[in-house]
Scaffold this motif. Structure first.
Motif, PDB file in Angstrom:
ATOM      1  N   ILE A 141       0.832  -1.201   0.000  1.00 26.95           N
ATOM      2  CA  ILE A 141       0.000   0.000   0.000  1.00 26.95           C
ATOM      3  C   ILE A 141       0.870   1.255   0.000  1.00 26.95           C
ATOM      4  N   ASP A 142       1.922   1.246   0.790  1.00 26.99           N
ATOM      5  CA  ASP A 142       2.824   2.398   0.819  1.00 26.99           C
ATOM      6  C   ASP A 142       3.478   2.607  -0.541  1.00 26.99           C
ATOM      7  N   ALA A 143       3.828   1.522  -1.231  1.00 21.17           N
ATOM      8  CA  ALA A 143       4.450   1.639  -2.547  1.00 21.17           C
ATOM      9  C   ALA A 143       3.482   2.269  -3.536  1.00 21.17           C
ATOM     10  N   PHE A 144       2.222   1.856  -3.518  1.00 18.99           N
ATOM     11  CA  PHE A 144       1.228   2.478  -4.398  1.00 18.99           C
ATOM     12  C   PHE A 144       1.064   3.963  -4.065  1.00 18.99           C
ATOM     13  N   GLU A 145       1.065   4.288  -2.803  1.00 15.34           N
ATOM     14  CA  GLU A 145       0.908   5.680  -2.398  1.00 15.34           C
ATOM     15  C   GLU A 145       2.069   6.537  -2.914  1.00 15.34           C
ATOM     16  N   ARG A 146       3.248   5.944  -2.983  1.00 15.76           N
ATOM     17  CA  ARG A 146       4.409   6.676  -3.516  1.00 15.76           C
ATOM     18  C   ARG A 146       4.417   6.718  -5.043  1.00 15.76           C
ATOM     19  N   GLY A 147       3.473   6.045  -5.671  1.00 10.63           N
ATOM     20  CA  GLY A 147       3.422   6.015  -7.125  1.00 10.63           C
ATOM     21  C   GLY A 147       4.269   4.926  -7.742  1.00 10.63           C
ATOM     22  N   GLU A 148       4.706   3.984  -6.943  1.00  8.83           N
ATOM     23  CA  GLU A 148       5.531   2.881  -7.441  1.00  8.83           C
ATOM     24  C   GLU A 148       4.644   1.698  -7.834  1.00  8.83           C
ATOM     25  N   LYS A 149       5.245   0.738  -8.515  1.00  9.07           N
ATOM     26  CA  LYS A 149       4.536  -0.487  -8.908  1.00  9.07           C
ATOM     27  C   LYS A 149       5.163  -1.660  -8.165  1.00  9.07           C
ATOM     28  N   PRO A 150       4.500  -2.165  -7.138  1.00  8.68           N
ATOM     29  CA  PRO A 150       5.080  -3.270  -6.357  1.00  8.68           C
ATOM     30  C   PRO A 150       5.199  -4.548  -7.191  1.00  8.68           C
ATOM     31  N   THR A 151       6.086  -5.426  -6.752  1.00 12.76           N
ATOM     32  CA  THR A 151       6.257  -6.720  -7.409  1.00 12.76           C
ATOM     33  C   THR A 151       5.017  -7.576  -7.187  1.00 12.76           C
ATOM     34  N   THR A 152       4.496  -8.122  -8.258  1.00 12.23           N
ATOM     35  CA  THR A 152       3.274  -8.923  -8.176  1.00 12.23           C
ATOM     36  C   THR A 152       3.592 -10.390  -7.912  1.00 12.23           C
ATOM     37  N   GLY A 153       2.549 -11.181  -7.716  1.00  9.16           N
ATOM     38  CA  GLY A 153       2.697 -12.613  -7.517  1.00  9.16           C
ATOM     39  C   GLY A 153       2.965 -12.976  -6.063  1.00  9.16           C
ATOM     40  N   PRO A 154       3.446 -14.213  -5.813  1.00 11.76           N
ATOM     41  CA  PRO A 154       3.720 -14.640  -4.437  1.00 11.76           C
ATOM     42  C   PRO A 154       4.755 -13.732  -3.774  1.00 11.76           C
ATOM     43  N   GLN A 155       4.538 -13.453  -2.502  1.00 12.56           N
ATOM     44  CA  GLN A 155       5.427 -12.558  -1.761  1.00 12.56           C
ATOM     45  C   GLN A 155       6.320 -13.302  -0.771  1.00 12.56           C
ATOM     46  N   ASN A 156       6.285 -14.650  -0.807  1.00  9.49           N
ATOM     47  CA  ASN A 156       7.099 -15.425   0.125  1.00  9.49           C
ATOM     48  C   ASN A 156       8.254 -16.150  -0.556  1.00  9.49           C
ATOM     49  N   GLY A 157       8.512 -15.812  -1.817  1.00  9.08           N
ATOM     50  CA  GLY A 157       9.657 -16.398  -2.503  1.00  9.08           C
ATOM     51  C   GLY A 157       9.354 -17.616  -3.332  1.00  9.08           C
ATOM     52  N   ARG A 158       8.172 -18.181  -3.222  1.00 13.50           N
ATOM     53  CA  ARG A 158       7.907 -19.368  -4.024  1.00 13.50           C
ATOM     54  C   ARG A 158       7.560 -18.978  -5.460  1.00 13.50           C
ATOM     55  N   LYS A 159       7.715 -19.935  -6.350  1.00 15.75           N
ATOM     56  CA  LYS A 159       7.449 -19.707  -7.761  1.00 15.75           C
ATOM     57  C   LYS A 159       6.043 -20.166  -8.094  1.00 15.75           C
ATOM     58  N   SER A 160       5.270 -19.273  -8.686  1.00 15.04           N
ATOM     59  CA  SER A 160       3.905 -19.594  -9.106  1.00 15.04           C
ATOM     60  C   SER A 160       3.119 -20.140  -7.919  1.00 15.04           C
ATOM     61  N   SER A 161       2.498 -21.331  -8.085  1.00 13.19           N
ATOM     62  CA  SER A 161       1.716 -21.924  -7.003  1.00 13.19           C
ATOM     63  C   SER A 161       2.290 -23.272  -6.594  1.00 13.19           C
ATOM     64  N   GLU A 162       3.615 -23.413  -6.678  1.00 12.86           N
ATOM     65  CA  GLU A 162       4.237 -24.654  -6.246  1.00 12.86           C
ATOM     66  C   GLU A 162       4.123 -24.790  -4.733  1.00 12.86           C
ATOM     67  N   PRO A 163       4.291 -26.003  -4.178  1.00 10.70           N
ATOM     68  CA  PRO A 163       4.160 -26.183  -2.728  1.00 10.70           C
ATOM     69  C   PRO A 163       5.142 -25.294  -1.962  1.00 10.70           C
ATOM     70  N   VAL A 164       4.722 -24.804  -0.803  1.00  8.11           N
ATOM     71  CA  VAL A 164       5.592 -23.945  -0.009  1.00  8.11           C
ATOM     72  C   VAL A 164       6.807 -24.708   0.499  1.00  8.11           C
ATOM     73  N   THR A 165       6.705 -26.046   0.554  1.00  8.65           N
ATOM     74  CA  THR A 165       7.839 -26.866   0.992  1.00  8.65           C
ATOM     75  C   THR A 165       8.809 -27.157  -0.142  1.00  8.65           C
ATOM     76  N   GLY A 166       8.508 -26.686  -1.354  1.00  5.88           N
ATOM     77  CA  GLY A 166       9.367 -26.952  -2.497  1.00  5.88           C
ATOM     78  C   GLY A 166       8.863 -28.110  -3.329  1.00  5.88           C
ATOM     79  N   LEU A 167       9.321 -28.164  -4.569  1.00 11.00           N
ATOM     80  CA  LEU A 167       8.900 -29.225  -5.478  1.00 11.00           C
ATOM     81  C   LEU A 167       9.465 -30.564  -5.053  1.00 11.00           C
ATOM     82  N   ARG A 168       8.651 -31.605  -5.205  1.00 12.60           N
ATOM     83  CA  ARG A 168       9.097 -32.967  -4.925  1.00 12.60           C
ATOM     84  C   ARG A 168       9.017 -33.858  -6.155  1.00 12.60           C
ATOM     85  N   VAL A 169       8.319 -33.419  -7.167  1.00  4.95           N
ATOM     86  CA  VAL A 169       8.218 -34.157  -8.421  1.00  4.95           C
ATOM     87  C   VAL A 169       8.552 -33.211  -9.558  1.00  4.95           C
TER      88      VAL A 169
END
Length: 288
Positions: free
Chosen positions: A170-198
């Motif tokens: 919200i603060d980034a939008f208020e400053r006129g910036e474009k925040p990074t989209t997608g997952p915010q916890n470092g995972r890629k797309s919708s893969e398991p939070v524990t990491g890929l197993r297959v």
């Protein structure tokens, strides 16, 4: 569904008209539909009007679209008030935060995200902040349940949020910036939070096998193996056992089973019964 009403008159602009660029786009869009079916373009035209107006659809904009399509104003109102993708009130100039409140997101902390919006934007949804740059609302499923909780801003989604991360967005939008989209916890797309197993081998998805013929070679080997198996001589099959000979058609029909003794006795009893007596004629009548 909650009642959705048009914005009050004091918030409505005097008029609305497409820009030259949007007008040309609208005319091309209408031309895609058969004659007499121009009203089918009402949703895309309303969406373009919403984009041009900064994120909401005014009553003059609805009338304008209706005039272009030959629709009565009430028919356009019905569409705009039914679909929640159309905002009926002015939204923040820099961002309108849509917080998903459906079960998966709520279980993962969507309530805390709404508290952030109340503290940083406004205590009530569909209200602008003091500077008119931000607004928020609760919405139903935005389609990112695996990465709950999440928010959507126009057509961008921000997933795997915590209250602290949302405050930063919200603060980034208020400053006129474009925040990074997608997952915010470092995972890629919708893969398991524990990491890929297959499917962990990079060559399965990184494109390194494209054009190398590896897949084609394997297919050719399989085809050749099947052809060789089909051409190989088949082992002799054992002779089939002889089927029993059918009885000759001239055989006499089987004898009928003997009649049961009880049936014979019943028949004899019936034959021994006296004949039914005949009543005498009434008095005064003579027989013929």
């Amino acid at each position: 569904m909650s009642v959705r009403r048009l914005a009050p008159k004091e918030l409505q602009p005097e008029s609305f008209a497409f820009t030259a660029e949007n007008l040309a786009w609208a005319e091309n869009t209408i031309a895609k539909y058969p004659a007499g079916r121009q009203a089918s373009a009402v949703i895309p035209l309303l969406m373009r009007a919403q984009e041009q107006a900064g994120g909401w659809v005014s009553e003059p904009a609805m009338r304008y679209v209706g005039d272009m399509l030959g629709m009565a104003p009430i028919r356009v109102y019905e569409v705009a008030t039914f679909y929640t993708q159309f905002q009926l009130l002015p939204v923040g100039r820099k961002a309108h935060i849509q917080v998903c409140g459906t079960t998966p997101c709520m279980l993962k902390g969507a309530g805390d995200l709404m508290k952030v919006c109340k503290n940083k934007i406004h205590a009530e949804p569909f209200h602008l902040n003091e500077s008119g740059t931000l607004s928020w609302e609760e919405v139903e499923c935005a389609g990112a349940c695996v990465n709950a909780p999440m928010v959507q801003v126009v057509n961008e989604v921000f997933e795997d949020l915590t209250p602290e991360i949302l405050e930063g967005i919200i603060d980034a939008f208020e400053r006129g910036e474009k925040p990074t989209t997608g997952p915010q916890n470092g995972r890629k797309s919708s893969e398991p939070v524990t990491g890929l197993r297959v499917l962990t081998s990079p060559e399965l998805y990184d494109g390194s096998m494209v054009g190398t013929g590896v897949g084609l070679a394997a297919a050719r080997e399989a085809i050749a193996a099947r052809a060789a198996a089909a051409a190989a001589p088949k082992p002799a099959e054992p002779a089939a056992a002889a089927a029993p000979a059918a009885p000759p058609k001239s055989d006499p029909a089987p004898a009928k089973p003997p009649v049961a003794e009880a049936v014979k006795a019943a028949g004899s009893a019936d034959s021994d019964k006296p004949s039914k007596p005949v009543a005498p004629p009434p008095a005064g009548e003579k027989g013929n």
